[in-house]
Design a protein around this motif. Structure first.
Motif, short mmCIF file in Angstrom:
data_model
loop_
_atom_site.label_atom_id
_atom_site.label_comp_id
_atom_site.label_asym_id
_atom_site.label_seq_id
_atom_site.Cartn_x
_atom_site.Cartn_y
_atom_site.Cartn_z
N ASN A 53 -6.41 -6.58 -12.82
CA ASN A 53 -6.77 -5.40 -12.97
C ASN A 53 -6.88 -4.04 -12.89
N ILE A 54 -5.37 -3.86 -12.60
CA ILE A 54 -4.85 -2.19 -11.97
C ILE A 54 -4.14 -1.41 -13.12
N HIS A 55 -5.48 -0.14 -13.72
CA HIS A 55 -5.14 0.35 -14.76
C HIS A 55 -4.06 1.78 -13.99
N THR A 56 -3.97 2.90 -14.98
CA THR A 56 -2.24 3.60 -14.81
C THR A 56 -3.21 4.35 -13.58
N GLU A 57 -5.10 4.42 -12.97
CA GLU A 57 -5.17 5.08 -11.42
C GLU A 57 -4.72 4.69 -10.94
N GLY A 58 -4.54 3.65 -10.60
CA GLY A 58 -3.86 2.49 -9.38
C GLY A 58 -2.48 2.37 -9.76
N ALA A 59 -2.07 2.88 -10.65
CA ALA A 59 -0.30 2.52 -10.80
C ALA A 59 -0.02 3.61 -9.90
N LYS A 60 -0.60 4.81 -10.21
CA LYS A 60 0.15 6.40 -9.55
C LYS A 60 -0.62 6.57 -7.91
N GLN A 61 -1.57 5.17 -7.67
CA GLN A 61 -1.48 5.20 -5.97
C GLN A 61 0.40 4.88 -5.56
N VAL A 62 0.22 3.47 -6.11
CA VAL A 62 1.88 2.77 -6.02
C VAL A 62 2.71 4.11 -5.42
N ALA A 63 2.81 5.01 -6.89
CA ALA A 63 4.12 5.78 -7.22
C ALA A 63 3.99 6.71 -6.26
N LEU A 64 2.91 7.19 -5.31
CA LEU A 64 2.81 7.63 -4.27
C LEU A 64 3.29 7.12 -3.20
N MET A 65 2.71 5.46 -3.30
CA MET A 65 3.65 4.98 -2.22
C MET A 65 4.93 5.06 -2.29
N LEU A 66 5.41 4.85 -3.01
CA LEU A 66 6.70 4.70 -2.91
C LEU A 66 7.87 5.45 -2.86
N GLU A 67 6.76 6.94 -3.22
CA GLU A 67 7.70 8.30 -2.43
C GLU A 67 8.02 8.65 -1.37
N THR A 68 7.47 7.52 -0.53
CA THR A 68 7.97 7.65 1.58
C THR A 68 8.32 5.71 1.60
N LEU A 75 8.11 -5.00 -7.23
CA LEU A 75 7.52 -4.81 -7.42
C LEU A 75 6.86 -5.14 -9.10
N ASP A 76 5.66 -6.06 -8.47
CA ASP A 76 5.11 -7.07 -9.86
C ASP A 76 4.12 -6.39 -9.91
N PHE A 77 4.05 -5.69 -11.14
CA PHE A 77 2.70 -4.91 -11.97
C PHE A 77 2.73 -5.87 -12.80
N GLY A 78 2.62 -7.09 -13.14
CA GLY A 78 2.80 -7.71 -14.58
C GLY A 78 1.30 -8.22 -15.04
N PHE A 79 1.14 -8.33 -16.39
CA PHE A 79 -0.61 -7.81 -16.44
C PHE A 79 -1.49 -7.44 -15.88
N ASN A 80 -1.12 -6.57 -16.08
CA ASN A 80 -2.57 -5.41 -15.53
C ASN A 80 -2.23 -4.49 -16.93
N HIS A 81 -3.20 -3.76 -16.15
CA HIS A 81 -3.33 -2.75 -17.60
C HIS A 81 -2.02 -0.75 -17.38
N ILE A 82 -1.57 -0.80 -17.00
CA ILE A 82 -0.51 0.39 -16.35
C ILE A 82 -0.63 1.71 -17.53
#
Length: 196
Positions: A53-68, A75-82
């Motif tokens: 049940n991860i949405h756009t905002e959660g995906a943005k937080q993961v993106a910030l993590m991937l910066e560092t 990375l498996d984001f399957g069956f969410n709502h990004i």
């Protein structure tokens, strides 16, 4: 209970190289805590966040993590709502990230705009080997941007487009892109044509 689960998972990240967190309903708040724990983690290689049940905002937080984070390779984001906004954030980071090899974004409500972001990323990223886009809403228009990237990308090996909404024009563009591409050895188009 939710807070306790997040703390336990966060502590585990420092000693694990693989963590499956699928089907835990962690949502955007939970994935934000996980992403914060992984920013400088050098041990975690594989992270499964599917069915959470991860949405756009959660995906943005993961993106910030991937910066560092320079350790995560899958990375498996399957069956969410990004959706398109989440894939925009992930794609922008992956233009520069040189460690992530596998990206599963199946069943995430990704449309043409998201396909555009993926295409732009694939033109610059030379690390990703596997992308799973199964059961999104990719049409001929969105596929056009991905096809432009496939022509120049030399690292993508496995690409899953099953259960999307591709028609004749998209199939022609994909065929032309594959003629120019020398790296893709697995392509899944199961029921990719004309799905709604």
């Amino acid at each position: 209970m939710h807070c306790r689960r997040t703390v336990v998972c966060t502590l585990c990240f420092w000693v694990c190289s693989w963590k499956a967190l699928e089907r835990n309903h962690i949502g955007d708040d939970g994935v934000t805590s996980i992403a914060n724990a992984l920013r400088d983690n050098s041990g975690m290689r594989t992270l499964n966040l599917s069915y959470n049940n991860i949405h756009t905002e959660g995906a943005k937080q993961v993106a910030l993590m991937l910066e560092t984070n320079q350790a995560l390779t899958s990375l498996d984001f399957g069956f969410n709502h990004i959706e398109d906004g989440g894939i925009e954030a992930i794609s922008n980071v992956l233009k520069k990230n040189d460690t992530l090899k596998v990206l599963n974004i199946e069943y995430n409500g990704i449309h043409q705009e998201g396909a555009n972001f993926l295409g732009a990323m694939l033109q610059l990223n030379h690390t990703i080997t596997t992308i799973n886009l199964l059961k999104n809403h990719i049409t001929d228009e969105g596929l056009e941007f991905i096809c432009s990237a496939i022509k120049v990308n030399d690292t993508l090996v496995s690409f899953n487009l099953a259960y999307n909404n591709i028609h004749d024009e998209g199939a022609k563009k994909l065929a032309a892109a594959l003629l120019a591409n020398r790296s893709i050895s697995f392509l899944d188009l199961s029921k990719a044509f004309g799905q709604q």
